[in-house]
Design an enzyme around this catalytic site. Structure first.
Site, PDB file in Angstrom:
ATOM      1  N   ASP A  81      53.336 -46.443  29.506  1.00 56.70           N
ATOM      2  CA  ASP A  81      54.485 -45.606  29.858  1.00 56.70           C
ATOM      3  C   ASP A  81      55.112 -45.079  28.556  1.00 56.70           C
ATOM      4  OD1 ASP A  81      56.518 -44.545  31.485  1.00 56.70           O
ATOM      5  OD2 ASP A  81      57.718 -46.379  31.391  1.00 56.70           O
ATOM      6  N   HIS A  82      55.501 -43.830  28.533  1.00 61.50           N
ATOM      7  CA  HIS A  82      56.180 -43.225  27.372  1.00 61.50           C
ATOM      8  C   HIS A  82      55.516 -43.524  26.030  1.00 61.50           C
ATOM      9  CE1 HIS A  82      59.628 -41.549  29.448  1.00 61.50           C
ATOM     10  NE2 HIS A  82      59.708 -42.667  30.147  1.00 61.50           N
ATOM     11  N   HIS A 183      67.084 -42.584  33.003  1.00 64.08           N
ATOM     12  CA  HIS A 183      66.665 -43.974  32.826  1.00 64.08           C
ATOM     13  C   HIS A 183      67.899 -44.862  32.728  1.00 64.08           C
ATOM     14  CE1 HIS A 183      62.990 -42.100  30.859  1.00 64.08           C
ATOM     15  NE2 HIS A 183      62.469 -42.869  31.787  1.00 64.08           N
ATOM     16  N   SER A 214      65.345 -46.610  39.283  1.00 62.88           N
ATOM     17  CA  SER A 214      66.378 -47.587  39.651  1.00 62.88           C
ATOM     18  C   SER A 214      67.690 -46.899  40.010  1.00 62.88           C
ATOM     19  CB  SER A 214      66.639 -48.540  38.482  1.00 62.88           C
ATOM     20  OG  SER A 214      65.451 -49.203  38.128  1.00 62.88           O
ATOM     21  N   VAL A 234      59.973 -47.679  37.985  1.00 62.41           N
ATOM     22  CA  VAL A 234      61.114 -48.583  38.170  1.00 62.41           C
ATOM     23  C   VAL A 234      61.080 -49.649  37.077  1.00 62.41           C
ATOM     24  CG1 VAL A 234      62.201 -50.264  39.718  1.00 62.41           C
ATOM     25  CG2 VAL A 234      61.105 -48.221  40.669  1.00 62.41           C
ATOM     26  N   ALA A 235      62.148 -49.741  36.308  1.00 56.40           N
ATOM     27  CA  ALA A 235      62.242 -50.766  35.259  1.00 56.40           C
ATOM     28  C   ALA A 235      63.551 -51.544  35.390  1.00 56.40           C
ATOM     29  CB  ALA A 235      62.151 -50.119  33.874  1.00 56.40           C
TER      30      ALA A 235
END
Ligand code: 13P
Length: 286
Positions: A81-82, A183, A214, A234-235
């Site tokens: 991710d990213h 985020h 989220s 989702v983090a």
């Protein structure tokens, strides 16, 4: 079993649901996420963002992700991710990730196209799929999650015409878009610009990705998955779920057990992931 990112997203795209991509920072997160997916018969994506490497080193997390994915009874993709550079994407591919995100969204358009195309060329040689981002998904500034520090106003939303050019010139498999999503922990529930999403979806024909899952409302999640969003990240919700569970446990017990805490972390992750799988309608797909 391991599934390719592209395969997972294409089924979701065709059938109008989203695959949840859960940022897993620990063994407990991975175990909880896979248990949730197995219980609900859902495909899932395990992912780790480059800003998370300092506390969850990718070289240590990669074997946990990959072995857990192989053993799972549902399809699991393993995703960077990213990724902030070509080199980080190459590193993740060397470690066995079967998809990567190159995030050039902070760069001018031409540079974003250049770095994203270079990653696609390299990744395709190893049969690895690529996500890239256009427009700027900001950060709520809550300190949770792994945001990038931008505000979210209309001028950072993904531009429809640019999205078509970006997809054509880079050859990416999925595009992360900015439609008012952020985020981190939202102070108030956001309202996503679903009209912009529909315009981007109508102009293109690849799966779209929503970051900053989220705290999004159920209504917006549903509008997203029914209009071309095929992957949702989702983090923060997982981190908050575990922190709350630990606080409750430690508040009630005089001699806490570390093993008990580990079980609770797995369970808290599982509950958060199950909730999102149901919202994303990816349950009973496998
Ligand atoms: P949240 O932390 O807001 O859920 O965002 C996760 C994300 O988009 C990871 O890339």
């Amino acid at each position: 079993m391991i599934i390719s990112f592209k395969e997972a997203l294409q089924d979701a795209y065709r059938n109008k649901y989203a695959v949840g991509a859960f940022n897993c920072l620990s063994l407990e997160n991975v175990m909880g996420a896979i248990q949730a997916a197995e219980e609900l018969r859902s495909p899932i994506i395990l992912q780790l963002a480059e800003v998370q490497f300092p506390y969850s080193p990718i070289a240590l997390m990669a074997p946990i992700f990959i072995e857990s994915a192989k053993k799972a009874t549902v399809p699991v993709a393993v995703h960077l991710d990213h990724g902030q550079s070509f080199e980080t994407c190459a590193k993740a591919i060397r470690l066995g990730f079967n998809s990567v995100m190159i995030d050039g969204s902070g760069l001018p358009l031409e540079e974003n196209i250049r770095v994203s195309s270079a990653v696609v060329r390299m990744a395709k040689a190893f049969d690895v799929d690529v996500e890239a981002e256009l427009g700027k998904v900001g950060d709520t500034g809550s300190g949770e999650g792994e945001g990038t520090g931008n505000a979210s106003t209309a001028d950072v939303f993904t531009d429809v015409e640019e999205s078509a050019r970006f997809i054509r010139q880079t050859g990416i498999d999925a595009l992360a878009i900015a439609i008012g999503n952020l985020h981190g922990k939202y102070i108030a529930t956001p309202r996503l610009n679903i009209q912009r999403l529909i315009e981007i979806k109508d102009r293109n024909n690849i799966p779209l990705v929503l970051h900053g899952g989220s705290g999004t409302s159920e209504e917006d999640f549903k509008a997203c998955i029914h209009n071309g969003i095929s992957k949702i990240n989702v983090a923060t919700a997982i981190q908050l779920g575990i922190a709350e569970e630990m606080q409750a446990y430690l508040g009630t017990i005089s001699k806490p057990s570390y093993i008990e805490m580990k079980y609770k972390m797995v369970e808290a992750t599982k509950q958060v992931v199950m909730k999102h799988i149901l919202l994303f309608e990816s349950n009973n797909r496998v």
